[in-house]
Design an enzyme around this catalytic site. Structure first.
Site, short mmCIF file in Angstrom:
data_model
loop_
_atom_site.label_atom_id
_atom_site.label_comp_id
_atom_site.label_asym_id
_atom_site.label_seq_id
_atom_site.Cartn_x
_atom_site.Cartn_y
_atom_site.Cartn_z
N TYR A 107 -58.31 -30.65 -16.66
CA TYR A 107 -57.83 -31.95 -16.21
C TYR A 107 -56.55 -32.10 -17.26
CZ TYR A 107 -57.72 -36.80 -17.12
OH TYR A 107 -57.20 -38.26 -17.45
N GLU A 195 -51.28 -37.72 -13.84
CA GLU A 195 -52.69 -37.06 -13.84
C GLU A 195 -52.71 -36.13 -12.93
OE1 GLU A 195 -56.47 -39.41 -14.38
OE2 GLU A 195 -56.70 -38.60 -12.33
#
Ligand code: GDP
Ligand code: MN
Length: 383
Positions: A107, A195
């Site tokens: 992530y 993101e």
């Protein structure tokens, strides 16, 4: 303004972030053809502005082009519902992309930390579909690197963050350049969020953005012309689109009481009061501070474009905004437009008396308080 995954990947790739091949389509047959380019081994992904598409059934790995086509046919027009978005969203387009052989899911993100008053780069080795749970239960697994507004971040800081996050050795170098590129993209496109989850380490050792989320700060759209144009194209509500063209802060809500107020907080309160009085607001509209007469008239015109609107509630508390200017705007609107619905006005604050005097003898209903105004308009609309 949120970009779709396919747009976000397009943007990130311009900054040197590796993304899988693929294209967006609204047509099942075309989806099949795109999948053929990858030998049928593709991934079909619903392009909707919501998280958790995987769990909501909006993503499918396919083995053949026929499978990609039939899944796309199934998906287009379907409402996807997720934990993050219980109301759900209807799918209009899909991304058909190269299927990746994923060995590990990381992530990474850059966003603004308001409390710290700094941008923050985040990296975690525990990426994938449960990142919210990871952030909650193992906060240490998400390493944060704050960006000094004057100095930016140094390479050694990025190296440390990547090591501390436990990114596997073969991916570390690639992750360092990816974070540098992600931060560059974030700054350059005036994003409030970029993101990549999952940021995938493939079986062949490459690190690629398997998913991407980019939110552009609306206040920067004046200098991010390309994205402003993307918004125009994707806007499905014609009144909201018109509002953006006119530079008015308007959101369509679906009820029948049109609402105009000054200041986002006051407008929110007005919406609550309408609901408390048993009514349903048609919209949110903030005329902003210091609104001049022509702006007010323009806003009245916009709200009345919604054919569901059966009454109009105007709630103004004059601070910087002068109530006599607002009254002049309402007079202009009465003059220019053929207003066929009842209008209730609550006018308080700077020059309120002058404003009320200007409206003497017009069909506008006055109200002393916000509550009274809301009850009045709801009564008039239901009568
Ligand atoms: P989200 O659920 O809306 O965040 O959608 P994602 O694009 O992140 O996809 C959800 C999950 O689907 C990912 O975490 C992956 O595990 C899986 N996935 C997506 N694309 C691929 C792919 O090309 N290959 C494989 N094996 N899995 C994929
Ligand atoms: Mn994702």
């Amino acid at each position: 303004m949120k970009l779709h995954e396919y747009q976000a990947k397009d943007v990130l790739s311009r900054f040197g972030i590796p993304v899988p091949g693929g294209r967006m389509t609204t047509d099942p047959a075309e989806a099949g053809r795109i999948a053929t380019e990858f030998g049928g081994k593709a991934v079909v992904k619903a392009q909707v502005h919501m998280g958790g598409r995987g769990k909501a059934g909006g993503i499918k790995l396919t083995r053949t082009a026929e499978e990609a086509e039939s899944f796309t046919r199934e998906l287009i027009g379907k409402r996807l519902v997720s934990v993050q978005n219980p109301a759900g969203m209807v799918v209009e387009k899909v991304l058909v992309a190269e299927q990746l052989d994923i060995a590990k899911e990381y992530y990474v993100a850059v966003t603004l930390d308001r409390a710290a008053q700094k941008d923050v780069v985040m990296v975690s080795a525990m990426g994938g579909m449960d990142i919210e749970e990871v952030a909650r239960e193992h906060p240490d697994a998400v390493v944060k690197l704050y960006v000094d507004p004057a100095w930016g971040v140094e390479d050694f800081q990025i190296r440390n963050a990547v090591a501390k996050a436990g990114i596997d050795a073969p991916a570390r170098r690639q992750m360092q350049s990816l974070l540098r590129a992600l931060l560059g993209a974030y700054v350059r496109v005036d994003a409030s969020l970029v993101e990549v989850n999952p940021c995938a380490l493939l079986a062949d050792g490459r690190l690629v953005a398997a998913d991407a989320k980019v939110t552009i700060d609306d206040n920067a759209l004046f200098r991010q012309e390309e994205f402003a144009a993307w918004r125009e194209q994707s806007e499905d509500d014609p009144i909201e689109a018109e509002a953006h063209r006119r530079g008015i802060a308007y959101v369509r809500l679906g009820g029948n009481v049109g609402v105009i107020g000054n200041g986002a907080g006051l407008v929110m309160c007005t919406l609550d009061e309408v609901a408390r009085a048993g009514g349903k607001a048609a919209n949110f509209l903030d005329v902003g501070g210091g609104a001049q007469a022509d702006v007010v008239a323009n806003c009245v015109d916009l709200v009345l474009m919604d054919p569901n609107v059966k009454g109009l509630l105007i709630n103004i508390f004059g601070g910087i905004t002068r109530c006599d200017e607002v009254a002049k705007g309402i007079l202009t609107a009465l003059d220019r437009l053929n207003i066929a619905v009842p209008v209730v006005l609550r006018l308080e604050g700077t020059s309120a008396e002058a404003g009320r005097a200007l409206l003497q003898g017009t069909p506008i209903h006055g109200a002393e308080t916000m509550q009274e105004a809301a009850e009045r308009i709801v009564g008039l609309v239901s009568a």
